[in-house]
Structures are given as C-alpha cells and as structure tokens.
Design an enzyme around this catalytic site. Sequence first.
Site, PDB file in Angstrom:
ATOM      1  N   ASP A   4      -7.863  -4.849   0.129  1.00  0.00           N
ATOM      2  CA  ASP A   4      -8.456  -5.485  -1.045  1.00  0.00           C
ATOM      3  C   ASP A   4      -8.256  -6.993  -1.073  1.00  0.00           C
ATOM      4  O   ASP A   4      -8.922  -7.687  -1.837  1.00  0.00           O
ATOM      5  CB  ASP A   4      -7.854  -4.883  -2.324  1.00  0.00           C
ATOM      6  CG  ASP A   4      -8.071  -3.391  -2.409  1.00  0.00           C
ATOM      7  OD1 ASP A   4      -9.237  -2.974  -2.337  1.00  0.00           O
ATOM      8  OD2 ASP A   4      -7.086  -2.637  -2.531  1.00  0.00           O
ATOM      9  N   HIS A  50       0.860  -1.179   0.000  1.00  0.00           N
ATOM     10  CA  HIS A  50       0.000   0.000   0.000  1.00  0.00           C
ATOM     11  C   HIS A  50       0.895   1.226   0.000  1.00  0.00           C
ATOM     12  O   HIS A  50       1.967   1.227   0.596  1.00  0.00           O
ATOM     13  CB  HIS A  50      -0.911   0.006   1.231  1.00  0.00           C
ATOM     14  CG  HIS A  50      -2.021   0.996   1.146  1.00  0.00           C
ATOM     15  ND1 HIS A  50      -1.844   2.329   1.452  1.00  0.00           N
ATOM     16  CD2 HIS A  50      -3.326   0.855   0.785  1.00  0.00           C
ATOM     17  CE1 HIS A  50      -2.993   2.964   1.292  1.00  0.00           C
ATOM     18  NE2 HIS A  50      -3.904   2.097   0.883  1.00  0.00           N
TER      19      HIS A  50
END
Length: 411
Positions: free
Chosen positions: A363, A304
């Site tokens: 996700d 991320h």
Amino acid sequence: DSEFVELKIRGKIFKLPILKASIGEDVIDISRVSSEADCFTYDPGFMSTASCRSTITYIDGDKGILRYRGYDIKDLADKSDFLEVAYLLIYGELPSSEQYNNFTKKVAVHSLVNERLHYLFQTFCSSSHPMAIMLAAVGSLSAFYPDLLNFKEADYELTAIRMIAKIPTMAAMSYKYSIGQPFIYPDNSLDFTENFLHMMFATPCMKYEVNPVIKNALNKIFILHADHEQNASTSTVRIAGSSGANPFACISTGIASLWGPAHGGANEAVINMLKEIGSSENIPKYIAKAKDKDDPFRLMGFGHRVYKNYDPRAAVLKETCNEVLKELGQLENNPLLQIAIELEAIALKDEYFIERKLYPNVDFYSGIIYKAMGIPSQMFTVLFAIARTVGWMAQWKEMHEDPEQKISRPR
C-alpha cells in the site's frame, strides 16, 4: 509413516495427525478435538489456523516470498498481463496462446452490463463513496442471473468470467456517476487494462489515448493485488460461499470486507498520512509519534500481518512508481513521493522499526501511482476490488470443488 502430536487433556491423550504441506509449514489437524476431547481451540483472528486446503497462493512472510500457483510474483508482474494471471489463478496453469485468446475473448464479450443497472446508479447521491455503489451494484447482479441462485448448478468457469468482466465496467460506472459524467461503454477492441482506463477517462466528445507506461503500471498493480492467501476479504467470500450463497452475493461480501481501512483502504490512508506529514522536515516528528504508544498516530503502509520482511509487491511498485512519475514529468517535483522516499529511508534505518520488522508494504507506493494517474483516492479500493475479484473467484471455485468443503461455523 504418518506423524502425530500428542495433546493431553484431563489425563487423556489425543493423537493429532500432522498434515504435510507441499511447501511451507506443516499443519496439525485439530478437526476431531471438539468431538473427542469435549473442548475446542481458541485462536483470535485465526493467526495460527488454516481454514482450508488451497493450491492457489503461497506466501513465506519471513523470506518475503509470494507465489501464484508456484510462479514468483515478480516474474509474473514483469512478464505477464493481468488476464494471463487470471487464467493461471483460476485454472492452475498458464494458458497456451489459443487458451489465452479464447479466455480474453470471453471476458470481453461479458464486459457489458444490463442497461437497467444504470437506473440503480441514479438512486445514489452524487457524494456516495464508489465502494458503497459497488457493493449494491455487484449484489444486484444476482437479480440479472437467477440461474446462479442455485450454486450447485452453476457453471463455475462462466461465473468467474462474468464476474471478472463486469467488475471493471461497474467500477468505471461508479466513478463516472460520482463526477457527473456519462457512462462509457466497454470497447471489445481494447485489452482488459486499456478498456478500464478507457471507461474511466474517455468521454462521448473526447477519445482517451492510453499511455503505454500507465497501462503497464496498472497491469502490474492488478497482478500484484490478484490474490493473497486467506486474507480477511477472501475468507469472507469463502465463508459466504460455504452457505451456498450465490457468487454475486459472495463477491459483494468480499467488497464489504475489503473496504475496511485495515485491509483494502490502507493505500488511501497512506496518501492521507503523507499529506498530514506535509514536508520532509516533519518526518522525525511523525516517526516519534508513531513510536509513542499513547499517540493515536500510526505509520500507514508499514508492516504486514504476514510479511516480516520487505513485501515483494512493494519492491515492484517502488520501481513502477518511479517509471510512472518519470513518464508524467513528476519524478522530481511530486511532494508525496519525496516524503515517501525519505520516510522509507529513515524508517528502514531506525532500530524501532527494524526490531519490529516493519517494512513498507504494497500500500505504501500504490496510492502515489494512482494519484499520479489521475485516479482519486476514493477509487483506490475500487481498483483493489477489480484485481482481487480474480482471486476471490479462484478461491470460490476451489472451495466448491473441494470434497472436504463444509459450511463455516467458528465457535
């Protein structure tokens, strides 16, 4: 006393003030550099640039911390419902019982959309991606609320409530249209999450009974996705809003940005990746492909831009994923989950991923949960948009109430 940093340009020294953050890193104010030093800063992707002051969301990526208005994300996911968190983000405080009841009633009242909007859906071919339909539908709301075209006269609270209420209705409509089923009207007797599931899965000839485990899981997913600082879509909403564009147009720009596979479309990409891997035996081969810089394969759901630790949202969703699949009898026989669990275990022990601080992100498990619920992959980003609309409206409202707000103009 104020602190400064000194910037020396062509022999001249400029003193730039350091702005103290209430929490987290301090900020160097470079707003005068362009006018006084005859130059400006270069920061591709705005990796080191704060574009605004905000009190909505705080992230410490190194420690894996995410807070909404000072409240830890895990506490909110465990103890709150989505509209309670929506109230928190918009108003800055958790609601009292009376405030919560009034807020939820207002959202329910505004969940219905104009009947003429139905004709817009019929102009799309049945194979249209639901996000394409959402873009058009949300933007078209500008035509139904001409009073909001002048944002300076807008009722920010009512605008936020309208948006939060109508997005789930249009999301469910986009799904129903894509599968050729009639639209289902909102039911004001249901809470926010139940109502959305009802509009998604009920039909005129069959009532849909909401499974409380599914409802709880979706409630958590919505909370975890509600806001995330100045990400791509939120910044897009702010930039559009800075020009004075009406709120429906601003939210449609956020939806467009969210649609990108590097942003909101990542959980759909995770499902496609797990399908491509196919079985646990193939994981080492795909781990090697991910390490090969000449191979186009990328390990989706890991890493991320902000988090250099385990994404706190992913930790909640991993637990939620197990709860949902257990309830649905898929815990032991869901092939995608088995691949995901083994892939995560291998990656977390691999020096390549450890050195690069590539941990599972939000996700990684959300797509598996959606798929188990019966939500098709093309709807994943639409559900993300339902949740993030709350954050977008909180940020839009904060921007217009900020006395320092100016039209955005990157150099």
